[in-house]
Design a protein around this motif. Sequence first.
Motif, mmCIF file in Angstrom:
data_model
loop_
_atom_site.group_PDB
_atom_site.id
_atom_site.type_symbol
_atom_site.label_atom_id
_atom_site.label_comp_id
_atom_site.label_asym_id
_atom_site.label_seq_id
_atom_site.Cartn_x
_atom_site.Cartn_y
_atom_site.Cartn_z
ATOM 1 N N ALA A 102 0.826 -1.205 0.000
ATOM 2 C CA ALA A 102 0.000 0.000 0.000
ATOM 3 C C ALA A 102 0.863 1.258 0.000
ATOM 4 N N VAL A 103 2.009 1.170 0.659
ATOM 5 C CA VAL A 103 2.898 2.341 0.707
ATOM 6 C C VAL A 103 3.966 2.260 -0.398
ATOM 7 N N LEU A 104 4.496 1.101 -0.625
ATOM 8 C CA LEU A 104 5.643 0.974 -1.540
ATOM 9 C C LEU A 104 5.250 1.079 -3.018
ATOM 10 N N GLN A 105 4.052 0.629 -3.396
ATOM 11 C CA GLN A 105 3.674 0.661 -4.823
ATOM 12 C C GLN A 105 3.622 2.094 -5.365
ATOM 13 N N PRO A 106 2.941 3.038 -4.692
ATOM 14 C CA PRO A 106 2.959 4.414 -5.230
ATOM 15 C C PRO A 106 4.371 5.019 -5.236
ATOM 16 N N TYR A 107 5.131 4.697 -4.188
ATOM 17 C CA TYR A 107 6.491 5.238 -4.090
ATOM 18 C C TYR A 107 7.363 4.704 -5.240
ATOM 19 N N ALA A 108 7.269 3.410 -5.521
ATOM 20 C CA ALA A 108 8.082 2.812 -6.576
ATOM 21 C C ALA A 108 7.702 3.371 -7.943
ATOM 22 N N GLU A 109 6.405 3.568 -8.192
ATOM 23 C CA GLU A 109 5.966 4.097 -9.481
ATOM 24 C C GLU A 109 6.428 5.539 -9.670
ATOM 25 N N ARG A 110 6.396 6.310 -8.577
ATOM 26 C CA ARG A 110 6.850 7.701 -8.680
ATOM 27 C C ARG A 110 8.339 7.750 -9.020
ATOM 28 N N VAL A 111 9.145 6.887 -8.374
ATOM 29 C CA VAL A 111 10.582 6.837 -8.665
ATOM 30 C C VAL A 111 10.828 6.381 -10.097
ATOM 31 N N ARG A 112 10.048 5.391 -10.559
ATOM 32 C CA ARG A 112 10.234 4.879 -11.928
ATOM 33 C C ARG A 112 9.952 5.952 -12.960
ATOM 34 N N GLU A 113 8.872 6.713 -12.733
ATOM 35 C CA GLU A 113 8.530 7.755 -13.706
ATOM 36 C C GLU A 113 9.546 8.896 -13.693
ATOM 37 N N GLU A 114 10.022 9.241 -12.496
ATOM 38 C CA GLU A 114 10.975 10.351 -12.399
ATOM 39 C C GLU A 114 12.342 9.984 -12.991
ATOM 40 N N THR A 115 12.770 8.750 -12.824
ATOM 41 C CA THR A 115 14.091 8.333 -13.318
ATOM 42 C C THR A 115 14.052 7.822 -14.758
ATOM 43 N N GLY A 116 12.889 7.446 -15.278
ATOM 44 C CA GLY A 116 12.779 6.960 -16.645
ATOM 45 C C GLY A 116 13.207 5.525 -16.822
ATOM 46 N N ILE A 117 13.320 4.771 -15.709
ATOM 47 C CA ILE A 117 13.698 3.369 -15.846
ATOM 48 C C ILE A 117 12.455 2.541 -16.136
ATOM 49 N N ALA A 118 12.639 1.271 -16.505
ATOM 50 C CA ALA A 118 11.517 0.439 -16.957
ATOM 51 C C ALA A 118 10.685 -0.099 -15.782
ATOM 52 N N PHE A 119 11.349 -0.504 -14.731
ATOM 53 C CA PHE A 119 10.597 -1.062 -13.597
ATOM 54 C C PHE A 119 11.398 -0.900 -12.316
ATOM 55 N N VAL A 120 10.638 -0.847 -11.200
ATOM 56 C CA VAL A 120 11.203 -0.897 -9.844
ATOM 57 C C VAL A 120 10.372 -1.923 -9.078
ATOM 58 N N THR A 121 11.024 -2.979 -8.645
ATOM 59 C CA THR A 121 10.332 -4.052 -7.910
ATOM 60 C C THR A 121 10.941 -4.170 -6.522
ATOM 61 N N ILE A 122 10.057 -4.063 -5.516
ATOM 62 C CA ILE A 122 10.466 -4.282 -4.126
ATOM 63 C C ILE A 122 9.775 -5.572 -3.679
ATOM 64 N N MET A 123 10.558 -6.470 -3.077
ATOM 65 C CA MET A 123 10.043 -7.799 -2.730
ATOM 66 C C MET A 123 10.568 -8.205 -1.362
ATOM 67 N N ASN A 124 9.918 -9.233 -0.824
ATOM 68 C CA ASN A 124 10.392 -9.765 0.459
ATOM 69 C C ASN A 124 11.543 -10.714 0.212
ATOM 70 N N PRO A 125 12.239 -11.175 1.236
ATOM 71 C CA PRO A 125 13.394 -12.050 1.027
ATOM 72 C C PRO A 125 13.055 -13.330 0.284
ATOM 73 N N ALA A 126 11.789 -13.728 0.298
ATOM 74 C CA ALA A 126 11.407 -14.937 -0.431
ATOM 75 C C ALA A 126 11.176 -14.670 -1.902
ATOM 76 N N GLY A 127 11.231 -13.429 -2.353
ATOM 77 C CA GLY A 127 11.076 -13.090 -3.766
ATOM 78 C C GLY A 127 9.661 -12.766 -4.161
ATOM 79 N N VAL A 128 8.769 -12.597 -3.177
ATOM 80 C CA VAL A 128 7.386 -12.239 -3.491
ATOM 81 C C VAL A 128 7.310 -10.724 -3.654
ATOM 82 N N ARG A 129 6.709 -10.275 -4.800
ATOM 83 C CA ARG A 129 6.714 -8.853 -5.142
ATOM 84 C C ARG A 129 5.733 -8.091 -4.263
#
Length: 559
Positions: free
Chosen positions: A74-101
């Motif tokens: 709920a907090v990380l998804q908007p933050y990641a999208e804002r960073v992706r749009e500002e930097t122009g990169i293709a994706f930003v994925t934050i996941m738990n240690p088990a690899g779940v996005r």
Amino acid sequence: MRLPRTLPRSLAGQLFAMQALLVAAVVAGCAFFAYASGRSQAEDTAARQVRAAALAMAESPSVREAIRTPDPSAVLQPYAERVREETGIAFVTIMNPAGVRWTHPDPTQIGRSFIGHTDRALLGETFEETYAGTLGPSIRVVTPVRDGDRIVGLVSAGITVERVSTQVREQLGALGTAAGAALALGALGTYVINARLRRHTHGMNARELSRMHTYHEATLHAVREGLLMLDGQRRVALINDAGRELLGLAPGSVGRRVDELALPAPLTGALLASEPRVDEVHLTADRVIVVNTSPVVGGERRGTVVTLRDHTELQALSGELDSERGFTQALRSQAHEAANRLHTVVSLIELGRVEEAVDFATAELELAQVLTDRVVGAVAEPVLAALLLGKAAQANERGVELVLGEDSLIDDGALPPSTAPRDLVTILGNLIDNAVDAASEAATGTNTASVTGEGAAVPAQRTATRALVTVTARTEDGELLLRVADTGAGIGPDDADEVFRRGWTTHGTGRGLGLALVRQAVHRNGGTVALGRAPGGGAEFTVRLPLTGRTAGTEVAAP
């Protein structure tokens, strides 16, 4: 000279084709290098960009706080999208240690397992890889999120390979435009250079130029005339073997200025003249040469072509011909005089005065025989003896007495084979001719005195003096000595240095070559010639020629 064409393309055309291919190859190589370098730089830039984004998010306190919450997405998804749009990169994925996005550009992928490697990140390492995920092949960086000593999550930021390729293609368009402009400019420059080359080579190909050079070299060495080419700065651009021999130049003369060649001043002036010279006769130390010059012009002075002909032997033959002509005239005059004397003898006999006729004939024979006996007895060298007898007859016709010095003596065979008889004729013949001229003029000169009488000047009586030319010829101290003295007016001190220069004369234009030829012949035989004053007041020339060996030199002494 244009040779038959043996190749289909001229040298300029061949060079143009080769240069065009070379320019095209260089431009293509540069373009490929620029493309490869640009792509590598683009990939490196993308990798640095995603690494910076991933590390910045992994170090962000807000990310760690959001991970602690029950619903990190709920907090990380908007933050990641804002960073992706500002930097122009293709994706930003934050996941738990088990690899779940927890975040993904495609929200439907949230909660699913990350596609890629995470082992090295779980060990605390930040690494980079190229991997095909849900968005296709991408350049990605995976880094751990630490909360104290624990790894509580992972951050992966990436940019697709397709986006990198799109950026490279955009750069490649500009690169292609620059390469095309470079190719066009190179082709234009090559065309201009080869058009100029075509004008200079007259459209000939390499084989034709090579054959022409071979013929050119063969012609230069084979031609008997001297050929000298000067450039616009009056430097020797080309000289053949005959020209070098005629001018007495060393092999390293090409490239030197004409005024540095130590040639006689009149000859140097002729070579440096801007106007053409036609059949000019000049003297060097050993030769008489005929010089022709022709400027090479083409909008500006580009040089001079000089041809040289050896006139030495022809000049000597001309002198011998003049001597023969003089001998003929003398013999004709003597024949006429002999006929007169014979008529006198016949008349005396007819008058019955036989004894007087015998006395008259005997006296004439004795007078004619005295000089002949004297010359033949003292000068056993046939060339010199014949020359002296002939010159004596010529001098007698002009009222000049030619006598042989009492100390004259040349044995037969005394002269070495190296001493050319023609040079002896040139030396002694010209000296005697000049002496006869001087003695004859002095003997027939007119003195004008001012006589007082009715206020008018009256010419005095012509006073005739004995005209005498004395010739001495002998060998002494290993040298041949030839001395000619006259009873003329002599040569003044001011002219002592100029008397041997070609053109110096006291008899008007068209003369003045004899003494110059004398000096040249003396120099050629390694001797010396000296000018002094004769006992009778006239000029006295003394020539010494070595009978063995040669040491060239010319000595001129003041009278």
